[in-house]
Design an enzyme around this catalytic site. Structure first.
Site, PDB file in Angstrom:
ATOM      1  N   GLY A   1     -15.673 -17.055  -0.864  1.00 15.44           N
ATOM      2  CA  GLY A   1     -15.849 -16.475   0.459  1.00 15.44           C
ATOM      3  C   GLY A   1     -16.866 -15.356   0.377  1.00 15.44           C
ATOM      4  N   SER A   2     -16.365 -14.133   0.129  1.00 15.46           N
ATOM      5  CA  SER A   2     -17.273 -12.988   0.021  1.00 15.46           C
ATOM      6  C   SER A   2     -18.209 -13.130  -1.175  1.00 15.46           C
ATOM      7  CB  SER A   2     -16.446 -11.698  -0.114  1.00 15.46           C
ATOM      8  OG  SER A   2     -15.799 -11.428   1.106  1.00 15.46           O
TER       9      SER A   2
ATOM     10  N   GLU B   1     -19.594 -13.805   8.898  1.00 14.89           N
ATOM     11  CA  GLU B   1     -20.954 -13.378   8.497  1.00 14.89           C
ATOM     12  C   GLU B   1     -20.897 -12.110   7.635  1.00 14.89           C
ATOM     13  OE1 GLU B   1     -24.264 -14.166  11.029  1.00 14.89           O
ATOM     14  OE2 GLU B   1     -23.179 -15.734  12.116  1.00 14.89           O
TER      15      GLU B   1
ATOM     16  N   HIS C   1      -4.156  -1.100  29.656  1.00 17.37           N
ATOM     17  CA  HIS C   1      -3.471  -2.068  30.519  1.00 17.37           C
ATOM     18  C   HIS C   1      -1.951  -2.002  30.387  1.00 17.37           C
ATOM     19  CE1 HIS C   1      -7.395  -3.930  31.229  1.00 17.37           C
ATOM     20  NE2 HIS C   1      -6.842  -4.721  32.127  1.00 17.37           N
ATOM     21  N   GLY C   2      -1.439  -1.244  29.424  1.00 15.74           N
ATOM     22  CA  GLY C   2       0.016  -1.123  29.267  1.00 15.74           C
ATOM     23  C   GLY C   2       0.653  -2.490  29.076  1.00 15.74           C
ATOM     24  N   GLY C   3       1.800  -2.709  29.718  1.00 18.79           N
ATOM     25  CA  GLY C   3       2.505  -3.994  29.586  1.00 18.79           C
ATOM     26  C   GLY C   3       1.624  -5.160  29.980  1.00 18.79           C
TER      27      GLY C   3
ATOM     28  N   PHE D   1     -23.877 -23.993   9.338  1.00 14.95           N
ATOM     29  CA  PHE D   1     -24.245 -23.314   8.085  1.00 14.95           C
ATOM     30  C   PHE D   1     -23.064 -23.421   7.133  1.00 14.95           C
ATOM     31  CE2 PHE D   1     -24.522 -19.094   5.843  1.00 14.95           C
ATOM     32  CZ  PHE D   1     -25.806 -19.186   5.320  1.00 14.95           C
TER      33      PHE D   1
HETATM   34  N1  COS Z   1     -32.586 -11.196   1.151  1.00 13.80           N
HETATM   35  C1  COS Z   1     -33.265 -11.782   0.126  1.00 13.80           C
HETATM   36  N2  COS Z   1     -32.780 -11.836  -1.154  1.00 13.80           N
HETATM   37  C2  COS Z   1     -31.574 -11.282  -1.379  1.00 13.80           C
HETATM   38  C3  COS Z   1     -30.824 -10.654  -0.365  1.00 13.80           C
HETATM   39  C4  COS Z   1     -31.374 -10.608   0.941  1.00 13.80           C
HETATM   40  N3  COS Z   1     -30.723 -10.031   1.944  1.00 13.80           N
HETATM   41  N4  COS Z   1     -29.663 -10.194  -0.883  1.00 13.80           N
HETATM   42  C5  COS Z   1     -29.689 -10.514  -2.209  1.00 13.80           C
HETATM   43  N5  COS Z   1     -30.846 -11.166  -2.489  1.00 13.80           N
HETATM   44  C6  COS Z   1     -31.285 -11.649  -3.798  1.00 13.80           C
HETATM   45  C7  COS Z   1     -31.260 -10.508  -4.795  1.00 13.80           C
HETATM   46  O1  COS Z   1     -32.476  -9.771  -4.760  1.00 13.80           O
HETATM   47  C8  COS Z   1     -31.063 -11.236  -6.117  1.00 13.80           C
HETATM   48  O2  COS Z   1     -32.307 -11.760  -6.512  1.00 13.80           O
HETATM   49  P1  COS Z   1     -32.822 -11.645  -8.048  1.00 13.80           P
HETATM   50  O3  COS Z   1     -31.760 -12.323  -8.865  1.00 13.80           O
HETATM   51  O4  COS Z   1     -34.127 -12.381  -8.037  1.00 13.80           O
HETATM   52  O5  COS Z   1     -32.912 -10.186  -8.316  1.00 13.80           O
HETATM   53  C9  COS Z   1     -30.155 -12.414  -5.734  1.00 13.80           C
HETATM   54  O6  COS Z   1     -30.346 -12.603  -4.321  1.00 13.80           O
HETATM   55  C10 COS Z   1     -28.698 -12.137  -6.024  1.00 13.80           C
HETATM   56  O7  COS Z   1     -28.358 -10.934  -5.341  1.00 13.80           O
HETATM   57  P2  COS Z   1     -27.069 -10.061  -5.706  1.00 13.80           P
HETATM   58  O8  COS Z   1     -27.046  -9.832  -7.207  1.00 13.80           O
HETATM   59  O9  COS Z   1     -27.042  -8.873  -4.823  1.00 13.80           O
HETATM   60  O10 COS Z   1     -25.888 -11.077  -5.360  1.00 13.80           O
HETATM   61  P3  COS Z   1     -24.331 -10.916  -5.442  1.00 13.80           P
HETATM   62  O11 COS Z   1     -23.791 -12.127  -6.065  1.00 13.80           O
HETATM   63  O12 COS Z   1     -23.970  -9.567  -6.012  1.00 13.80           O
HETATM   64  O13 COS Z   1     -23.885 -10.985  -3.897  1.00 13.80           O
HETATM   65  C11 COS Z   1     -23.375 -10.166  -1.685  1.00 13.80           C
HETATM   66  C12 COS Z   1     -24.279 -10.107  -2.957  1.00 13.80           C
HETATM   67  C13 COS Z   1     -21.943  -9.726  -1.956  1.00 13.80           C
HETATM   68  C14 COS Z   1     -24.054  -9.228  -0.721  1.00 13.80           C
HETATM   69  C15 COS Z   1     -23.408 -11.617  -1.103  1.00 13.80           C
HETATM   70  O14 COS Z   1     -22.668 -12.497  -1.947  1.00 13.80           O
HETATM   71  C16 COS Z   1     -22.823 -11.706   0.300  1.00 13.80           C
HETATM   72  O15 COS Z   1     -23.518 -11.423   1.274  1.00 13.80           O
HETATM   73  N6  COS Z   1     -21.552 -12.103   0.427  1.00 13.80           N
HETATM   74  C17 COS Z   1     -20.941 -12.334   1.740  1.00 13.80           C
HETATM   75  C18 COS Z   1     -21.229 -13.723   2.192  1.00 13.80           C
HETATM   76  C19 COS Z   1     -20.905 -13.886   3.636  1.00 13.80           C
HETATM   77  O16 COS Z   1     -21.389 -13.160   4.494  1.00 13.80           O
HETATM   78  N7  COS Z   1     -20.072 -14.860   3.939  1.00 13.80           N
HETATM   79  C20 COS Z   1     -19.685 -15.109   5.292  1.00 13.80           C
HETATM   80  C21 COS Z   1     -19.707 -16.543   5.571  1.00 13.80           C
HETATM   81  S1  COS Z   1     -21.255 -17.166   5.879  1.00 13.80           S
HETATM   82  S2  COS Z   1     -21.232 -17.261   7.836  1.00 13.80           S
END
Ligand code: COS
Length: 388
Positions: free
Chosen positions: A130-131, A364, A339-341, A122
């Site tokens: 990232g986030s 994730e 487990h200490g040391g 993925f």
């Molecule tokens: N399922 C379906 N749709 C979703 C959803 C979900 N769980 N979460 C958000 N959406 C949709 C929203 O409804 C929105 O749709 P509309 O524009 O049609 O209203 C769209 O996606 C954008 O959502 P949102 O505005 O909440 O997005 P953000 O940019 O604010 O991001 C977070 C939200 C921070 C939650 C997201 O970027 C995230 O999960 N970040 C972490 C990523 C991660 O886990 N990375 C790890 C590496 S991958 S292994």
């Protein structure tokens, strides 16, 4: 549910035996060599672990979420690198196609992902993304019957082994947010796709991550997952909702294993003429650990059942992932202390599991991202209550 309850009990018992007899005894070797022996990967294929969740019509076991977490409670008891080997096929490397793929994409890839012949990865994270996953910078430009992809994907689990990548890339450069992102099924041999060097990590040796580099990488237009542009971010979020429950279950499995290790040590090791288990300061750690793990198990099961009932469990999945990953971190830390040391010495495994568990609070979605998702959902519920 895909299975009758007796079959599920049998499956879990088989997995427990596999973990106890094959995986846990190989942990030291895997940590030392940074590789999972082929005999173990073959055993995983034989047990059908790569296809736990792929639909039955494509050769998988088609486990429902509750069944999947029950299986992962067992498999999660071994060092997490083992789970990583098959988990991208069960989760994030396969679900994009399973959830949103066209019938042709499902028929083409799911059977080989389910058998473990093909490893799926993925590819969402990037060096600067990232986030804030909605800000994907990788691009996909339409060129006749092809898309041309450019960008770098970072920390891609199983990329060194993968034959198929779910790549999130921006098809609409005018749209800076989530709506401009699409998901693609990109094969390993696609021209312009190359891999970086495997990263050296704090823990989870045997699980491999590296960059996936796309330089004018040409893929047929049919690689667009679901066949519609602009849906890739939502596909990624749906995959992660499910993936986070899976990770939470892995945390529960590891937490329970570590508690067993802690108690095995505490009843055998004597200080001041008594077993460690007799000392009240340590007993508080045992009790806190057990309650943490029990709470995490209950949360995961509840969220999984709600998902199976068709409910939107974004809030519950994030709550379970946050709580379970933080809990296993606390438990792994207490285990070192008990487990200490010896807890600091490689031979005892406490230090390895402590390092291994650290990643659960990051991948994730970090704990802080789970907090944001939970709080957003709470505010949305409050607005509905207030009629706003
Ligand atoms: N399922 C379906 N749709 C979703 C959803 C979900 N769980 N979460 C958000 N959406 C949709 C929203 O409804 C929105 O749709 P509309 O524009 O049609 O209203 C769209 O996606 C954008 O959502 P949102 O505005 O909440 O997005 P953000 O940019 O604010 O991001 C977070 C939200 C921070 C939650 C997201 O970027 C995230 O999960 N970040 C972490 C990523 C991660 O886990 N990375 C790890 C590496 S991958 S292994």
């Amino acid at each position: 549910m895909a299975m009758d309850p007796d079959t599920l009990v049998q499956l879990c018992a088989t997995l427990r035996r596999f973990v106890d007899e094959q995986l846990i005894p190989a942990e030291a070797e895997v940590a030392e060599t940074d590789a999972i022996p082929e005999r173990i990967v073959a055993g995983m294929r034989e047990l059908g672990l790569f296809g736990l969740t792929a639909p039955e019509e494509y050769g998988g076991l088609g486990l429902a979420m509750e069944e999947e977490v029950m299986a992962i409670f067992e498999l999660g008891r071994a060092a997490p690198a083992f789970r990583s080997m098959f988990a991208t096929n069960v989760g994030i490397g396969m679900q994009g196609i399973a959830i949103d793929g066209t019938p042709e994409q499902k028929a083409k890839y799911l059977p080989r992902l389910a058998s473990g012949e093909l490893i799926g990865s993925f590819a969402l994270t990037e060096p600067d993304v990232g986030s804030d996953a909605g800000s994907v910078k990788a691009t996909a430009r339409r060129d006749g019957d092809f898309y041309v992809l450019n960008g770098t994907k970072r920390f891609i689990t199983n990329a060194p082994h993968a034959g198929l990548f779910t790549v999130m890339a921006r098809t609409d450069p005018g749209q800076k947010g989530a709506a401009g992102v699409s998901a693609f099924a990109v094969e390993r041999g696609a021209p312009g796709l190359s891999l970086g060097k495997p990263e050296k990590k704090m823990g989870q040796q045997g699980a491999h991550v590296c960059d996936v580099i796309l330089e004018d990488c040409r893929v047929p237009a049919s690689a667009l997952i679901g066949g519609v542009e602009g849906r890739g971010f939502k596909t990624a979020m749906k995959v992660l909702d499910k993936g986070r429950l899976h990770i939470a279950a892995a945390c529960v499995g590891l937490a329970e294993r570590i508690i067993d290790d802690m108690l095995d040590y505490a009843v055998a090791r004597r200080q001041f003429g008594r077993p460690l288990a007799d000392f009240q300061l340590l007993q508080a750690m045992f009790a806190d650990s057990r309650a943490d793990a029990y709470a995490a198990r209950c949360m995961v099961l509840d969220a999984a059942r709600k998902r199976d009932a068709g409910r939107d469990v974004g809030l519950e999945a994030s709550s379970a992932k946050m709580f379970a990953s933080e809990a296993v971190g606390r438990i792994a830390d207490r285990n070192v202390q008990v487990h200490g040391g010896n807890g600091y010495i490689r031979e005892y495994r406490a230090e390895q599991l402590y390092r291994d568990a650290r990643l659960f609070r990051i991948y994730e979605g970090t704990t802080q991202i789970q907090q944001i998702i939970i709080a957003k959902a709470m505010a949305a519920e409050a607005r509905v209550r207030a009629g706003l």
